[in-house]
Write an enzyme that holds these catalytic residues in place. Sequence first.
Site, PDB file in Angstrom:
ATOM      1  N   SER A  75       0.824  -1.216   0.000  1.00 54.71           N
ATOM      2  CA  SER A  75       0.000   0.000   0.000  1.00 54.71           C
ATOM      3  C   SER A  75       0.857   1.265   0.000  1.00 54.71           C
ATOM      4  CB  SER A  75      -0.968   0.007   1.193  1.00 54.71           C
ATOM      5  OG  SER A  75      -0.307   0.284   2.392  1.00 54.71           O
TER       6      SER A  75
ATOM      7  N   ARG B 277      13.111  -8.036   4.614  1.00 56.79           N
ATOM      8  CA  ARG B 277      14.429  -8.665   4.743  1.00 56.79           C
ATOM      9  C   ARG B 277      15.426  -7.620   5.207  1.00 56.79           C
ATOM     10  NH1 ARG B 277      16.578 -13.837   2.370  1.00 56.79           N
ATOM     11  NH2 ARG B 277      18.486 -12.790   2.983  1.00 56.79           N
TER      12      ARG B 277
ATOM     13  N   HIS C 202       8.699   2.825   8.885  1.00 52.71           N
ATOM     14  CA  HIS C 202       8.474   1.913  10.005  1.00 52.71           C
ATOM     15  C   HIS C 202       7.288   2.430  10.815  1.00 52.71           C
ATOM     16  CE1 HIS C 202       9.586  -1.016  13.052  1.00 52.71           C
ATOM     17  NE2 HIS C 202       9.351  -0.087  13.953  1.00 52.71           N
TER      18      HIS C 202
HETATM   19  C1  GRF Z   1       3.914  -0.736   6.774  1.00 54.47           C
HETATM   20  O1  GRF Z   1       3.251  -0.637   8.004  1.00 54.47           O
HETATM   21  C2  GRF Z   1       5.339  -0.282   6.910  1.00 54.47           C
HETATM   22  O2  GRF Z   1       5.518   0.739   7.826  1.00 54.47           O
HETATM   23  C3  GRF Z   1       6.041  -1.518   7.377  1.00 54.47           C
HETATM   24  O3  GRF Z   1       5.401  -2.575   6.695  1.00 54.47           O
HETATM   25  C4  GRF Z   1       4.082  -2.186   6.330  1.00 54.47           C
HETATM   26  C5  GRF Z   1       3.996  -2.337   4.851  1.00 54.47           C
HETATM   27  O4  GRF Z   1       2.693  -2.103   4.358  1.00 54.47           O
HETATM   28  N1  GRF Z   1       7.466  -1.424   7.140  1.00 54.47           N
HETATM   29  P1  GRF Z   1       2.454  -2.005   2.793  1.00 54.47           P
HETATM   30  O5  GRF Z   1       3.016  -3.274   2.173  1.00 54.47           O
HETATM   31  O6  GRF Z   1       3.155  -0.777   2.284  1.00 54.47           O
HETATM   32  O7  GRF Z   1       0.981  -1.931   2.638  1.00 54.47           O
END
Ligand code: GRF
Length: 189
Positions: free
Chosen positions: A13, A90, A108
């Site tokens: 997303s 990863r 994050h």
């Molecule tokens: C998000 O919450 C991001 O902060 C974390 O993993 C999730 C990824 O969500 N690192 P998406 O795949 O971008 O929907």
Amino acid sequence: MKRLAVLVSGRGSNFEAIARNIREGRLEAEIAAVVANNPESPALQTAAALGLRAISLPSKGIETDTYARMVVETLAPLSIDLIILAGFMRRVGEPLLEAYPRRILNIHPSLLPAFPGLHVQQQALDYGVKFSGCTVHFVDAGLDTGPIIQQAVVPVLPGDNADTLAARILVEEHKIYTEAIAMVLSGKL
Ligand code: GRF
């Protein structure tokens, strides 16, 4: 035009939000490639549907630095200015960090340096914090460490569970990742 490579593992997303912001003129850049280390990542289909270069580069069973060298080789012909980790699950190996110094960003879902690692919304709830949020930072050799570029704060509300908190944070992620990328590309940092 500055060229981004977006690295994903899952839903994608954040990748979609960045692609939308580019399309709608809120970010001047182009996505030169979407690379998924998980061949099942729905982001690959989304990227292809948007006419973007979608690259499946499975990492299962491959040691971190070996995989990093594979990513470096894959991206080398594409003249990438900035690597965007968007739910990339990863560790980033040394060869990739060396090839793109201060040119790899991550998002994050916590206010770093609080709650690095996994299941961070649950960690925040267990701790009882009243505010959480998200952080965009430069990637270094640590786990969710590296200089912070942008953050957004959300309240933790009574009755929240990890999913409701994650959803509130995600709305902010979709805004600040684009802002942070624009800031880095502008060279003002
Ligand atoms: C998000 O919450 C991001 O902060 C974390 O993993 C999730 C990824 O969500 N690192 P998406 O795949 O971008 O929907």
